[in-house]
Design a protein around this motif. Structure first.
Motif, PDB file in Angstrom:
ATOM      1  N   GLN A   1       0.575  -1.376  -0.254  1.00 44.24           N
ATOM      2  CA  GLN A   1      -0.044   0.042  -0.026  1.00 44.24           C
ATOM      3  C   GLN A   1       0.834   0.843  -0.238  1.00 44.24           C
ATOM      4  OE1 GLN A   1      -3.268   0.071  -0.058  1.00 44.24           O
ATOM      5  NE2 GLN A   1      -3.072  -2.351  -0.427  1.00 44.24           N
ATOM      6  N   ASP A   2       2.004   1.105   0.381  1.00 45.72           N
ATOM      7  CA  ASP A   2       3.224   2.905   0.523  1.00 45.72           C
ATOM      8  C   ASP A   2       4.029   2.040   0.641  1.00 45.72           C
ATOM      9  OD1 ASP A   2       1.620   4.640   1.809  1.00 45.72           O
ATOM     10  OD2 ASP A   2       0.974   3.425   3.005  1.00 45.72           O
TER      11      ASP A   2
ATOM     12  N   GLU B   1       5.519   1.527  -8.537  1.00 48.23           N
ATOM     13  CA  GLU B   1       3.688   2.545  -8.593  1.00 48.23           C
ATOM     14  C   GLU B   1       3.504   2.351  -9.722  1.00 48.23           C
ATOM     15  OE1 GLU B   1       1.960   6.206  -6.225  1.00 48.23           O
ATOM     16  OE2 GLU B   1       3.167   6.851  -7.727  1.00 48.23           O
TER      17      GLU B   1
ATOM     18  N   PRO C   1       1.074   3.698 -12.382  1.00 46.72           N
ATOM     19  CA  PRO C   1       0.269   4.036 -12.450  1.00 46.72           C
ATOM     20  C   PRO C   1      -0.829   4.601 -12.358  1.00 46.72           C
ATOM     21  CG  PRO C   1       1.787   4.259 -14.188  1.00 46.72           C
ATOM     22  CD  PRO C   1       1.496   2.854 -13.202  1.00 46.72           C
ATOM     23  N   ILE C   2      -1.939   2.979 -12.378  1.00 42.47           N
ATOM     24  CA  ILE C   2      -3.460   3.536 -12.762  1.00 42.47           C
ATOM     25  C   ILE C   2      -4.139   2.994 -10.858  1.00 42.47           C
ATOM     26  CG2 ILE C   2      -5.194   1.775 -13.674  1.00 42.47           C
ATOM     27  CD1 ILE C   2      -4.490   2.123 -15.803  1.00 42.47           C
ATOM     28  N   CYS C   3      -3.398   1.720  -9.965  1.00 40.16           N
ATOM     29  CA  CYS C   3      -4.554   1.918  -8.872  1.00 40.16           C
ATOM     30  C   CYS C   3      -2.945   2.292  -7.277  1.00 40.16           C
ATOM     31  CB  CYS C   3      -3.990   0.763  -8.227  1.00 40.16           C
ATOM     32  SG  CYS C   3      -2.933  -0.500  -8.870  1.00 40.16           S
ATOM     33  N   PHE C   4      -2.305   3.378  -7.912  1.00 42.40           N
ATOM     34  CA  PHE C   4      -0.757   4.002  -7.490  1.00 42.40           C
ATOM     35  C   PHE C   4      -0.818   2.123  -5.797  1.00 42.40           C
ATOM     36  CE2 PHE C   4      -2.669   8.312  -7.588  1.00 42.40           C
ATOM     37  CZ  PHE C   4      -2.476   8.251  -9.303  1.00 42.40           C
ATOM     38  N   LEU C   5      -0.840   1.633  -6.338  1.00 40.54           N
ATOM     39  CA  LEU C   5      -0.002   0.550  -5.304  1.00 40.54           C
ATOM     40  C   LEU C   5       1.429   0.542  -6.185  1.00 40.54           C
ATOM     41  CD1 LEU C   5      -3.359  -1.405  -5.285  1.00 40.54           C
ATOM     42  CD2 LEU C   5      -2.076   0.149  -3.089  1.00 40.54           C
ATOM     43  N   TYR C   6       1.954  -0.481  -4.988  1.00 38.53           N
ATOM     44  CA  TYR C   6       3.518  -0.968  -5.035  1.00 38.53           C
ATOM     45  C   TYR C   6       3.677  -2.447  -5.680  1.00 38.53           C
ATOM     46  CZ  TYR C   6       4.467   3.792  -3.782  1.00 38.53           C
ATOM     47  OH  TYR C   6       4.785   5.597  -3.158  1.00 38.53           O
TER      48      TYR C   6
END
Lengths: 472, 152
Positions: free
Chosen positions: A108-109, A209, A211-216
């Motif tokens: 998530q981060d 990351e 670019p669509i779900c912003f998850l790593y």
């Protein structure tokens, strides 16, 4: 359009209802003698088959800890709770063949300042699936709930919804079982199906990351075929054609009625550069081959040179050669991807350097045509779009046929009979012969339409491919 | 309410920490998918110096579906109708999940700077615009001065 005809017809159908008890039973009897119970039986068989397929579909969306490919899984983590109607078998196969990145568990981060121990701790807490997000008990609002009159379809749909809800409960509990198993095994720490620390660090120490779900995710993602932007597999399987719709611009306003054969469905464009026929390529950036048709994830060690990885490197080099890329350059520019030099974990490649190497690779590569065997398009994982388009067309055709039938029957009454006369006739039960003939004609028309419909459907089922391609 | 996807959380954080010049967007406390937006009219457009209120909502399928955006302030523009609905391709079929709240709001601001009367949503406004553009621009300016005033 049919809409206006429908409005005209509605008040009249109310006047019919005074005599409807006899007419309805008459109608039902006629229908039964024609189609009979054979049809009902067929229908329920088909429904069973559909239920079974659906269960199969959803059960393949369960993430299983012992079904891994290169540290990822064969089923999505559950970031999205809808649009999961992609073909699970095809996607699983593509992942196993390493033609599509596996479904990695996202972080998530991420913070560059994390130490390895911190990172490992976070990684050890990852679950297989985000059950709570994906399967929350949200009631889907149905417009039919607000209607006073409930059609027979309403009850059928209610039943379907109930079934789906039960199925979801079942899938959810199966995923929970899997989660518990995963947790227990992690505690024991003996199963080779669990990823080794080296593997986890290798995957997650320089994540990127999406670019669509912003998850790593591990830096091992699919790239768009046109502009080489990364996209995680979970986002990729979400992208699909729009529902069949009438074409825009040209005759949009010129004619109100939508002709069924003009409905279109276009392939999706690239979300990043809007190039048509979106597709991705997956070239492993990491030299890992674990899980299905690789080594056990638990036995992966960064400093060990074992043959599978060596093979793998050669494979990648071959792949790169096919793409006219100097493999040596690629490998020399990204030291971390060579296991021979990979002085493990201790010296992570600075992100900037890595990015540079990635950019270099991108610059060197131009876009790859959609029909290249390396490219996976969105139609490949949802091959049923043609069927959908065909069924949307036939649905529209049916609707407009019904509308014109109603319209035609209106014309029979209106011009010759004024309403008052019509009303007295209706009340006089002896002289409703004219009325009877209209009703007869309407039933005949309805029967004719449904017979055509049924034939069409049977034909379509027999040869789904050829039929749909004829229509397009 | 269901948990908020990470993407929405991150977008919101970035909108607040790194705002777009001339645009503000804050989520409602009661529903973090609903945003209150203000937008400055672009310079050297009939909407210059106006401050427009909009509402933006992220549907369940976001980012696979476009956000729903609507003007709350009355505006005289051929592609924006009486109810504040906006005719913009990226809010419909040309939506892409790689677009964001930020980029969508910028597109709307760009639409204010370059009205497109050939693809109208408000037919009467578009007709005026095509018949007598200088006059239509005057009306747009009047409306901007009248309705899109800064709040104290």
């Amino acid at each position: 359009m049919g809409n206006t005809a429908g409005k005209e017809a509605r008040p009249r159908s109310n006047t019919y209802s005074s005599t409807s008890s006899t007419l309805n039973s008459y109608d039902i009897n006629r229908r039964n003698t024609i189609f009979g119970n054979v049809n009902d039986y067929k229908k329920s068989r088909k429904q069973e088959e559909r239920d079974r397929q659906r269960e199969d579909h959803y059960s393949k969306l369960i993430v299983k800890y012992d079904q891994t490919v290169d540290g990822g899984y064969l089923a999505p983590f559950g970031t999205y709770k809808s649009n999961l109607d992609f073909n699970v078998d095809i996607v699983r196969e593509l992942i196993i063949q390493r033609k599509l990145a596996p479904f990695y568990t996202p972080l998530q981060d991420f913070d560059d300042d994390w130490t390895e121990d911190e990172l490992l701790k976070i990684l050890s807490q990852l679950t297989l699936h985000s059950i709570e997000i994906a399967y929350d008990d949200e009631e889907i609002d149905d417009i039919d709930d607000h209607k006073i009159h409930k059609s027979s379809n309403f009850y059928k749909r209610q039943e379907q919804k109930m079934k789906l809800k039960l199925l979801m409960e079942k899938i959810k509990s199966l995923q929970k079982d899997e989660e518990n198993k995963f947790f227990d095994i992690k505690l024991e720490g003996k199963d080779d199906n669990l990823p080794s620390k080296d593997l986890l660090l290798k995957l997650y120490k320089n994540p990127i990351e999406c670019p669509i779900c912003f998850l790593y995710y591990p830096n091992n993602l699919n790239l768009s075929r046109c502009c080489l932007q990364p996209i995680c597999t979970e986002c990729f399987v979400q992208i699909k054609r729009l529902d069949p719709h009438p074409p825009h611009d040209q005759q949009e306003q010129s004619q109100g009625n939508e002709l069924p054969h003009t409905l279109i469905s276009e392939p999706s464009n690239c979300p990043y550069c809007a190039m048509n026929d979106f597709g991705v390529i997956f070239e492993k950036d990491l030299d890992i081959k674990t899980g299905i048709s690789g080594i056990k994830p638990g036995t992966y060690h960064n400093d060990l040179i074992h043959d599978p990885t060596q093979d793998n490197i050669n494979e990648i080099k071959d792949d790169l050669k096919n793409l006219n890329i100097e493999s040596s350059e690629v490998f020399s520019s990204s030291p971390s991807s060579s296991p021979l030099k990979a002085s493990p974990i201790k010296s992570p490649t600075p992100a900037s350097q890595k990015e540079e190497s990635l950019r270099e690779k991108r610059r060197r590569r131009s876009s790859i045509p959609a029909n290249s065997p390396k490219v996976i398009t969105i139609d490949q994982i949802r091959p049923d779009w043609e069927l959908k388009l065909a069924s949307a067309k036939s649905k529209l055709a049916r609707k407009s046929a019904a509308a014109s039938a109603i319209h035609a029957s209106n014309l029979i009454i209106n011009p010759s009979t004024d309403l008052a006369e019509y009303d007295t006739r209706r009340r006089n039960s002896n002289s409703n012969t004219r009325f009877q003939t209209i009703e007869d004609r309407m039933i005949e028309e309805a029967l004719r339409l449904s017979i055509i419909d049924e034939e069409e459907r049977v034909r379509r089922q027999g040869t789904p491919q050829s039929e749909s391609s004829n229509n397009t | 309410m269901a948990a908020l996807p990470k993407r929405i959380i991150k977008e919101t954080e970035r909108l607040i920490s790194d705002p777009v010049p001339g645009i503000t967007a804050y989520p409602d406390e009661a529903n973090l998918r609903a945003f209150t937006v203000t937008m400055n009219g672009p310079d050297s457009s009939p909407y210059e110096k106006g401050i427009f209120d909009l509402e933006l909502y992220l549907p369940d399928d976001y980012p696979m579906c476009p956000p729903k955006v609507r003007f709350l302030t009355k505006i005289y523009h051929p592609n924006i109708d009486k109810l504040g609905r906006i005719c913009l391709d990226v809010l419909k079929d040309n939506w892409s999940p790689a677009l964001q709240i930020r980029t969508i709001l910028l597109s709307i601001q760009a639409l204010l700077a370059s009205p497109n009367p050939d693809d109208p949503l408000a037919n009467d406004v578009a007709d005026d615009w095509k018949k007598d553009e200088p006059k239509a621009i005057e009306v747009a300016k009047e409306w901007t001065a009248k309705y899109a005033k800064a709040k104290e």
